[in-house]
Design a protein around this motif. Structure first.
Motif, PDB file in Angstrom:
ATOM      1  N   SER A  48       0.841  -1.211   0.000  1.00 24.34           N
ATOM      2  CA  SER A  48       0.000   0.000   0.000  1.00 24.34           C
ATOM      3  C   SER A  48       0.871   1.255   0.000  1.00 24.34           C
ATOM      4  CB  SER A  48      -0.924   0.020   1.216  1.00 24.34           C
ATOM      5  OG  SER A  48      -1.917  -0.961   1.095  1.00 24.34           O
ATOM      6  N   LYS A  49       1.919   1.225   0.804  1.00 25.83           N
ATOM      7  CA  LYS A  49       2.832   2.377   0.855  1.00 25.83           C
ATOM      8  C   LYS A  49       3.487   2.611  -0.504  1.00 25.83           C
ATOM      9  CE  LYS A  49       6.907   4.162   3.135  1.00 25.83           C
ATOM     10  NZ  LYS A  49       8.252   3.766   3.386  1.00 25.83           N
ATOM     11  N   GLN A  50       3.863   1.537  -1.183  1.00 27.40           N
ATOM     12  CA  GLN A  50       4.484   1.665  -2.508  1.00 27.40           C
ATOM     13  C   GLN A  50       3.509   2.282  -3.514  1.00 27.40           C
ATOM     14  OE1 GLN A  50       5.631  -2.401  -3.156  1.00 27.40           O
ATOM     15  NE2 GLN A  50       7.669  -2.115  -2.266  1.00 27.40           N
ATOM     16  N   ILE A  51       2.261   1.865  -3.466  1.00 31.67           N
ATOM     17  CA  ILE A  51       1.257   2.394  -4.401  1.00 31.67           C
ATOM     18  C   ILE A  51       0.966   3.862  -4.074  1.00 31.67           C
ATOM     19  CG2 ILE A  51      -1.130   2.195  -5.208  1.00 31.67           C
ATOM     20  CD1 ILE A  51       0.779   0.054  -6.340  1.00 31.67           C
ATOM     21  N   LYS A  54       3.584   5.848  -5.601  1.00 29.95           N
ATOM     22  CA  LYS A  54       3.395   5.990  -7.055  1.00 29.95           C
ATOM     23  C   LYS A  54       2.387   7.102  -7.348  1.00 29.95           C
ATOM     24  CE  LYS A  54       6.077   2.474  -7.742  1.00 29.95           C
ATOM     25  NZ  LYS A  54       7.484   2.732  -7.656  1.00 29.95           N
ATOM     26  N   GLU A  55       1.374   7.222  -6.503  1.00 31.82           N
ATOM     27  CA  GLU A  55       0.402   8.306  -6.660  1.00 31.82           C
ATOM     28  C   GLU A  55       1.074   9.662  -6.430  1.00 31.82           C
ATOM     29  OE1 GLU A  55      -3.744   9.992  -4.682  1.00 31.82           O
ATOM     30  OE2 GLU A  55      -2.988   8.038  -4.049  1.00 31.82           O
ATOM     31  N   PHE A  88       6.554   3.985 -11.682  1.00 31.14           N
ATOM     32  CA  PHE A  88       5.400   3.096 -11.790  1.00 31.14           C
ATOM     33  C   PHE A  88       5.525   2.217 -13.033  1.00 31.14           C
ATOM     34  CE2 PHE A  88       1.102   2.174 -13.432  1.00 31.14           C
ATOM     35  CZ  PHE A  88       0.623   1.427 -12.371  1.00 31.14           C
ATOM     36  N   GLY A  89       5.914   2.810 -14.153  1.00 32.69           N
ATOM     37  CA  GLY A  89       6.052   2.058 -15.392  1.00 32.69           C
ATOM     38  C   GLY A  89       7.074   0.941 -15.284  1.00 32.69           C
ATOM     39  N   GLU A 156      -7.630   9.948 -13.649  1.00 32.93           N
ATOM     40  CA  GLU A 156      -7.953   8.533 -13.874  1.00 32.93           C
ATOM     41  C   GLU A 156      -6.922   7.619 -13.227  1.00 32.93           C
ATOM     42  OE1 GLU A 156      -9.199   7.122 -17.834  1.00 32.93           O
ATOM     43  OE2 GLU A 156      -9.232   9.251 -18.402  1.00 32.93           O
ATOM     44  N   VAL A 157      -5.650   7.948 -13.429  1.00 36.19           N
ATOM     45  CA  VAL A 157      -4.576   7.138 -12.853  1.00 36.19           C
ATOM     46  C   VAL A 157      -4.681   7.145 -11.330  1.00 36.19           C
ATOM     47  CG1 VAL A 157      -2.057   7.027 -12.500  1.00 36.19           C
ATOM     48  CG2 VAL A 157      -2.994   7.365 -14.806  1.00 36.19           C
ATOM     49  N   ARG A 158      -4.885   8.324 -10.755  1.00 35.18           N
ATOM     50  CA  ARG A 158      -4.980   8.432  -9.298  1.00 35.18           C
ATOM     51  C   ARG A 158      -6.152   7.629  -8.754  1.00 35.18           C
ATOM     52  NH1 ARG A 158      -5.747  14.228  -6.911  1.00 35.18           N
ATOM     53  NH2 ARG A 158      -7.745  13.885  -7.896  1.00 35.18           N
ATOM     54  N   GLU A 159      -7.299   7.700  -9.415  1.00 30.52           N
ATOM     55  CA  GLU A 159      -8.471   6.952  -8.945  1.00 30.52           C
ATOM     56  C   GLU A 159      -8.219   5.451  -8.985  1.00 30.52           C
ATOM     57  OE1 GLU A 159     -11.706   8.424 -11.330  1.00 30.52           O
ATOM     58  OE2 GLU A 159     -11.824  10.304 -10.197  1.00 30.52           O
TER      59      GLU A 159
END
Length: 195
Positions: A48-51, A54-55, A88-89, A156-159
């Motif tokens: 979760s922290k990693q995601i 990325k946000e 992220f990519g 969109e990416v953030r959601e």
């Protein structure tokens, strides 16, 4: 009768040892399961922290791409334009992503959905530069493009990233409830064995 008393005593001793062995096994299994659940919860938290990072990285990317809004001289954006090369990519197109999908059921759909808006987000920087390089008279067009396209794809990416986080958090809560339930069962069995 003395032999009969000895048999009863030996049966009682064996029964007592068996009861203690069963209780010890149950408590040991509960502890093992609790540690396993704790390890799974830690894995959930780390992911979760990693995601979340990325946000934040993409928010910083959007802000950096938008620096032209306050500086009329910017015609080149100093942001990563290749969706495969941002943090992220790099993760998304690696084996780590497949491992995450296996570890966290339910995120695969969100990860499939994020690919196209993520690609378009990075492509928007290329398109924005083309507009900016037309000259200062094209700034209104660049501003409109940034607000609609770049920020729209970021939204969109953030959601989708937040949906991934929510899914992982629900999985973590289920793991926590399951572990708590098993520990409570072990407590009841242990208490029953004591009395």
């Amino acid at each position: 009768e003395a032999v009969m008393g000895n048999v009863k005593l030996s049966v009682k001793l064996i029964g007592g040892f068996v009861a203690v062995a069963v209780i010890t096994t149950v408590v040991g299994l509960a502890g093992w399961y609790g540690l396993s659940a704790s390890a799974r919860i830690a894995k959930h938290l780390i992911f979760s922290k990693q995601i979340i990072q990325k946000e934040v990285d993409h928010l910083n990317w959007v802000l950096k791409a938008g620096e032209f809004l306050s500086n009329d001289n910017i015609t080149a954006l100093e942001v990563e334009k290749d969706e495969h090369k941002c943090g992220f990519g790099k993760w998304y197109y690696s084996e780590d992503r497949k491992g995450a999908e296996a570890a966290f059921p339910g995120i695969e759909g969100f990860l499939k959905q994020i690919e196209e808006p993520h690609r378009k987000l990075h492509q928007s920087a290329v398109n924005l530069e083309i507009i900016l390089q037309k000259g200062k008279e094209s700034r209104p067009e660049a501003i409109q493009y940034y607000e609609k396209e770049t920020r729209g794809y970021f939204k969109e990416v953030r959601e989708l990233l937040r949906s991934i986080i929510t899914t992982v958090e629900k999985s973590m809560q289920e793991t926590d409830k399951s572990a708590e339930s098993r520990v409570n069962q072990a407590k009841v069995i242990s208490l029953a064995g004591i009395f």
